[in-house]
Design an enzyme around this catalytic site. Structure first.
Site, PDB file in Angstrom:
ATOM      1  N   SER A   7     -26.875 -36.921  10.657  1.00 13.14           N
ATOM      2  CA  SER A   7     -27.147 -38.034   9.748  1.00 13.14           C
ATOM      3  C   SER A   7     -26.690 -37.669   8.338  1.00 13.14           C
ATOM      4  O   SER A   7     -27.212 -36.749   7.713  1.00 13.14           O
ATOM      5  CB  SER A   7     -28.646 -38.351   9.734  1.00 13.14           C
ATOM      6  N   HIS A  30     -24.020 -40.393  12.156  1.00 10.30           N
ATOM      7  CA  HIS A  30     -25.071 -41.388  11.949  1.00 10.30           C
ATOM      8  C   HIS A  30     -25.101 -41.796  10.476  1.00 10.30           C
ATOM      9  O   HIS A  30     -25.176 -40.943   9.584  1.00 10.30           O
ATOM     10  CB  HIS A  30     -26.404 -40.770  12.377  1.00 10.30           C
ATOM     11  N   ASP A  32     -27.062 -44.042   7.745  1.00 16.73           N
ATOM     12  CA  ASP A  32     -28.307 -44.746   7.447  1.00 16.73           C
ATOM     13  C   ASP A  32     -28.127 -45.677   6.258  1.00 16.73           C
ATOM     14  O   ASP A  32     -28.015 -45.226   5.117  1.00 16.73           O
ATOM     15  CB  ASP A  32     -29.405 -43.721   7.118  1.00 16.73           C
ATOM     16  N   MET A  34     -29.762 -48.436   3.904  1.00 14.63           N
ATOM     17  CA  MET A  34     -31.107 -48.870   3.491  1.00 14.63           C
ATOM     18  C   MET A  34     -31.021 -49.842   2.324  1.00 14.63           C
ATOM     19  O   MET A  34     -30.153 -49.696   1.457  1.00 14.63           O
ATOM     20  CB  MET A  34     -31.932 -47.655   3.052  1.00 14.63           C
ATOM     21  N   HIS A  63     -26.942 -47.278  11.296  1.00 15.21           N
ATOM     22  CA  HIS A  63     -28.364 -47.602  11.504  1.00 15.21           C
ATOM     23  C   HIS A  63     -28.784 -48.479  10.325  1.00 15.21           C
ATOM     24  O   HIS A  63     -28.966 -47.978   9.216  1.00 15.21           O
ATOM     25  CB  HIS A  63     -29.154 -46.286  11.561  1.00 15.21           C
ATOM     26  N   MET A  65     -31.146 -50.311   8.222  1.00 20.56           N
ATOM     27  CA  MET A  65     -32.544 -50.517   7.831  1.00 20.56           C
ATOM     28  C   MET A  65     -32.530 -51.562   6.723  1.00 20.56           C
ATOM     29  O   MET A  65     -32.865 -51.279   5.560  1.00 20.56           O
ATOM     30  CB  MET A  65     -33.153 -49.180   7.372  1.00 20.56           C
ATOM     31  N   MET A 134     -37.562 -44.426  16.632  1.00 20.00           N
ATOM     32  CA  MET A 134     -37.854 -43.768  15.358  1.00 20.00           C
ATOM     33  C   MET A 134     -39.028 -42.813  15.577  1.00 20.00           C
ATOM     34  O   MET A 134     -40.134 -43.237  15.939  1.00 20.00           O
ATOM     35  CB  MET A 134     -38.210 -44.796  14.284  1.00 20.00           C
ATOM     36  N   ASP A 172     -34.678 -40.460  16.310  1.00 22.39           N
ATOM     37  CA  ASP A 172     -34.276 -40.333  14.907  1.00 22.39           C
ATOM     38  C   ASP A 172     -35.487 -40.001  14.046  1.00 22.39           C
ATOM     39  O   ASP A 172     -36.420 -40.804  13.940  1.00 22.39           O
ATOM     40  CB  ASP A 172     -33.645 -41.670  14.462  1.00 22.39           C
TER      41      ASP A 172
HETATM   42  C1  DX5 Z   1     -34.712 -42.060   8.396  1.00 24.69           C
HETATM   43  C2  DX5 Z   1     -33.321 -42.101   8.932  1.00 24.69           C
HETATM   44  C3  DX5 Z   1     -32.881 -40.827   9.587  1.00 24.69           C
HETATM   45  C4  DX5 Z   1     -32.881 -39.606   8.693  1.00 24.69           C
HETATM   46  C5  DX5 Z   1     -33.366 -38.474   9.560  1.00 24.69           C
HETATM   47  O1  DX5 Z   1     -35.087 -43.336   8.031  1.00 24.69           O
HETATM   48  O2  DX5 Z   1     -33.168 -43.133   9.887  1.00 24.69           O
HETATM   49  O3  DX5 Z   1     -31.632 -40.983  10.240  1.00 24.69           O
HETATM   50  O4  DX5 Z   1     -31.641 -39.277   8.155  1.00 24.69           O
HETATM   51  O5  DX5 Z   1     -33.578 -37.373   8.761  1.00 24.69           O
HETATM   52  P1  DX5 Z   1     -34.208 -36.038   9.305  1.00 24.69           P
HETATM   53  O6  DX5 Z   1     -33.373 -35.585  10.487  1.00 24.69           O
HETATM   54  O7  DX5 Z   1     -34.128 -35.127   8.151  1.00 24.69           O
HETATM   55  O8  DX5 Z   1     -35.625 -36.332   9.730  1.00 24.69           O
HETATM   56 ZN    ZN Z   2     -31.271 -43.199  11.045  1.00 26.32          ZN
END
Ligand code: DX5
Ligand code: ZN
Length: 224
Positions: A7, A30, A32, A34, A63, A65, A134, A172
């Site tokens: 990620s 990956h 993320d 947001m 991903h 969010m 999650m 994740d």
């Molecule tokens: C959190 C993200 C994850 C995040 C995971 O909302 O969806 O993908 O990067 O981070 P780690 O592996 O550090 O928990």
């Molecule tokens: Zn994620």
């Protein structure tokens, strides 16, 4: 052997192209995204993803969010992502959203938050390509793995077997060498990891360490 998806959220943002190169042996990257609304944090979006796309051969695994996700699906595909995962929470017309993702030529994923029961996915099992459990509350990297989610991973693995379809079951949040055996025994086939990979100097060793820590899924006594 599970798919490892580093990620980028945990990478050094001042050097993203280089950071991406350091995990080139992983088949997925990956991403993320947001919005500061669905989750209480803001990360990066299409312009950054588009700029990175020519410099990696990995499958780009977005991903989202964000709420709503629908207005951004086409722009995500245009930016070059291969997979678009949206949340079952916050996307009222999930069925249509998944149809739209497929129409854009991408694999369609659904992410599910810790408080949401696995049955929330029962009506889309025939069209989803990736399920993302999650194992932390979304929004931040570096959080502690929620052990209570293991039962949900097992339930979803069973639901996937019943479809007979080739659905990737990802996890994740808080995934590292310690939690990898737990989630893979429960049935996870794809592991997202931010801090456990980008937090280490030797990324190759971190990825190999996670692969080595994986355990085969334990099927139920009924042999489903
Ligand atoms: C959190 C993200 C994850 C995040 C995971 O909302 O969806 O993908 O990067 O981070 P780690 O592996 O550090 O928990
Ligand atoms: Zn994620």
């Amino acid at each position: 052997m599970p798919i490892i998806a580093p990620s980028l959220l945990a990478a050094d943002f001042s050097s993203l192209r280089h950071e991406m190169g350091s995990v080139a042996e992983a088949p997925w990257l990956h991403l993320d995204v947001m919005d500061g609304h669905f989750v209480p944090n803001i990360s990066f979006g299409m312009p950054v993803i588009k700029a990175l796309r020519p410099h990696s051969r990995a499958r780009f695994d977005a991903h989202l969010m964000i709420e709503p996700a629908d207005p951004y699906l086409a722009a995500m595909a245009e930016a070059g992502v291969d997979h678009i995962t949206v949340h079952v929470e916050g996307n009222a017309h999930l069925h249509r959203t998944l149809q739209s993702i497929h129409a854009l030529g991408c694999k369609a994923g659904v992410a599910i938050c810790p408080a949401t029961p696995p049955e929330a996915l029962s009506e889309v099992m025939d069209m989803v390509d990736i399920i993302l459990v999650m194992t932390v509350n979304p929004g931040f990297g570096g959080q502690k793995f929620l052990h209570g989610q293991l039962a949900k991973i097992r339930t979803l693995a069973g639901m996937i077997r019943q479809t007979g379809r080739d659905i990737v079951l990802g996890v994740d949040g808080g995934i590292d060498e310690k939690t990898t055996p737990l989630v893979t025994e429960a049935g996870a086939t794809m592991l997202v990891a931010g801090s456990a990979i980008f937090g280490k100097d030797d990324r190759r060793a971190a990825i190999e360490g996670m692969r080595a820590a994986a355990r085969p899924a334990l099927l139920s006594a009924a042999g489903e």
